[in-house]
Design an enzyme around this catalytic site. Structure first.
Site: not given
Ligand code: NAD
Ligand code: DAU
Length: 349
Positions: A36, A61, A131-133, A157, A161, A187
């Site tokens: 949390l 974790i 992630t694709d990053e 980040y 990963k 996502n």
């Molecule tokens: P998020 O930041 O919304 O959620 C992360 C969750 O992990 C939170 O509930 C947080 O409380 C928990 N957490 C953080 N540190 C912790 C710890 N030390 N121990 C236990 N719990 C902990 O993240 P998300 O966007 O839901 O992403 C989830 C996973 O998917 C991540 O591993 C991210 O790298 C991966 N991912 C995200 C995206 C995206 O677009 N959001 C895309 C590809 C992969």
């Molecule tokens: O590609 C997968 C990744 O997508 C995940 O691994 C990450 O956890 C997730 O956060 C996301 O990363 P991005 O950096 O691509 O997402 P974000 O929503 O932060 O930004 C999307 C794009 O928009 C990026 O090119 C940065 C830009 N951006 C973002 C913010 C927050 C802006 O231009 N303005 C903003 O204020």
């Protein structure tokens, strides 16, 4: 019947996954381990938290002994590991938490699984959500990332990963741990924390606040609805080949500025105001090390596991906008506290 340990199940994708799993696999048990942090929110689990086969454990974790105890106590046979620090901008201002949770936390989980499953791990699975990053950035005409694309992370980040992906791989080759890794694109969907582009822009547009666009806004991301990601993880858990990685993506590339304009246009129709929402677009300083383009080749998911996205971007973004409109109380509460001070610090300049 499986007993799943879902880490980070109170975050955006994790909570969607818990909901998906309880609904689609009611015979299984789900233990949600989440620290949390600012991104974790138990309200994301409203409705599933009363299921008899669901249990929430508040824990970190990075607490290796605690994680090991949990494995033994709950009889965990399947791990779906989401827990991470996930926001690129926060990794630039404070990388340490990313190394701690994403690298050291993943190591703890791998160690707990190794110890707990050492007798017989044939029915066990450790699925690492990545992630694709990790693949870095693409030029405009480059082919999309495949599972063979070399890693080239550009932010703390994505580097953390990538490190965790390598650790997971090594536990298969060294210890025979039954691991699987997914690398997914951006996502979007319900319960996404409003520091990320789509919910941030939606909320600011609704409230008449500036819509911050980094640099020229021409960076490209490949957007996937979160439910399609959950279905993809399910497919990999059921049919994925051990030690393999699977790219999951939407085949849905959009420049950031076009995403923002799309949200503005839809809100102009649904909530017309005094001025078109696109007038709120504000170009701000670019993100350091900002990757120009991501694109996923999800051919392996399709060929081997029959997976493809079920949402088009049009249906997905419509559903998402409606969800945020209908759940204003959720995002208003989320924006309190840490988010407010983060927003002022990051965008205040
Ligand atoms: P998020 O930041 O919304 O959620 C992360 C969750 O992990 C939170 O509930 C947080 O409380 C928990 N957490 C953080 N540190 C912790 C710890 N030390 N121990 C236990 N719990 C902990 O993240 P998300 O966007 O839901 O992403 C989830 C996973 O998917 C991540 O591993 C991210 O790298 C991966 N991912 C995200 C995206 C995206 O677009 N959001 C895309 C590809 C992969
Ligand atoms: O590609 C997968 C990744 O997508 C995940 O691994 C990450 O956890 C997730 O956060 C996301 O990363 P991005 O950096 O691509 O997402 P974000 O929503 O932060 O930004 C999307 C794009 O928009 C990026 O090119 C940065 C830009 N951006 C973002 C913010 C927050 C802006 O231009 N303005 C903003 O204020």
């Amino acid at each position: 019947m499986k007993t799943l340990l879902v880490t980070g199940g109170a975050g955006f994708i994790g909570s969607n996954f818990v909901r998906y799993w309880i609904h689609n696999h009611p015979e299984d048990r789900v233990v949600n381990l989440d620290a949390l942090t600012y991104a974790g929110n138990l309200e994301n689990l409203d409705g599933v938290d009363e299921s008899p086969n669901y249990r929430f454990v508040h824990g970190d974790i990075c607490d290796g002994e605690g994680v090991k105890r949990l494995f033994g106590k709950e009889g965990i046979d399947t791990v779906v590991h989401f827990a991470a620090e996930s926001h690129v901008d926060r990794s630039i201002t404070g990388p340490e938490a990313f190394i701690r949770t994403n690298v050291f936390g993943t190591f703890n989980l791998l160690e707990a699984a190794r110890e707990s499953w050492k007798g017989d791990s044939r029915k066990c699975r450790f699925l690492h959500v990545s992630t694709d990053e990790v693949y870095g950035t693409l030029g405009p005409d480059d082919p999309a990332f495949t599972e063979q694309t070399p890693f080239a992370p550009n932010s703390p980040y994505s580097a953390s990963k990538a490190a965790s992906d390598h650790l997971v791989r090594s536990y298969f080759h060294t210890y025979g741990l039954p691991v699987l890794t997914t690398n997914c694109s951006n996502n979007y969907g319900p319960y996404q924390f409003p520091e990320k582009l789509i919910p941030l822009v939606f909320i600011n547009a609704l409230e008449g606040k500036p819509l911050p666009i980094y640099g020229d806004g021409m960076q490209i991301r490949d957007w996937l609805h979160v439910e399609d990601h959950c279905r993809g993880i399910d497919a990999v858990l059921r049919g994925g080949r051990l030690s393999e990685t699977y790219n999951i993506g939407g085949v849905n590339e959009w420049a950031n500025i076009d995403i923002v304009k799309t949200i503005c246009q839809r809100l102009d129709q649904l909530r017309p105001g005094d001025q078109p929402k696109a007038e709120l677009i504000t170009y701000v300083k670019d993100r350091p090390g900002h990757d120009r383009r991501y694109a996923i080749d999800a051919g392996k998911m399709n060929r081997e596991l029959g997976w493809k996205p079920s949402f088009t971007f049009e249906t997905g973004i419509e559903q998402t906008i409606n969800w945020y409109l209908e759940n204003q109380a959720w995002w208003e509460r989320v924006r309190d506290g840490d988010y407010r001070s983060y927003y002022e610090k990051h965008y205040g300049r």
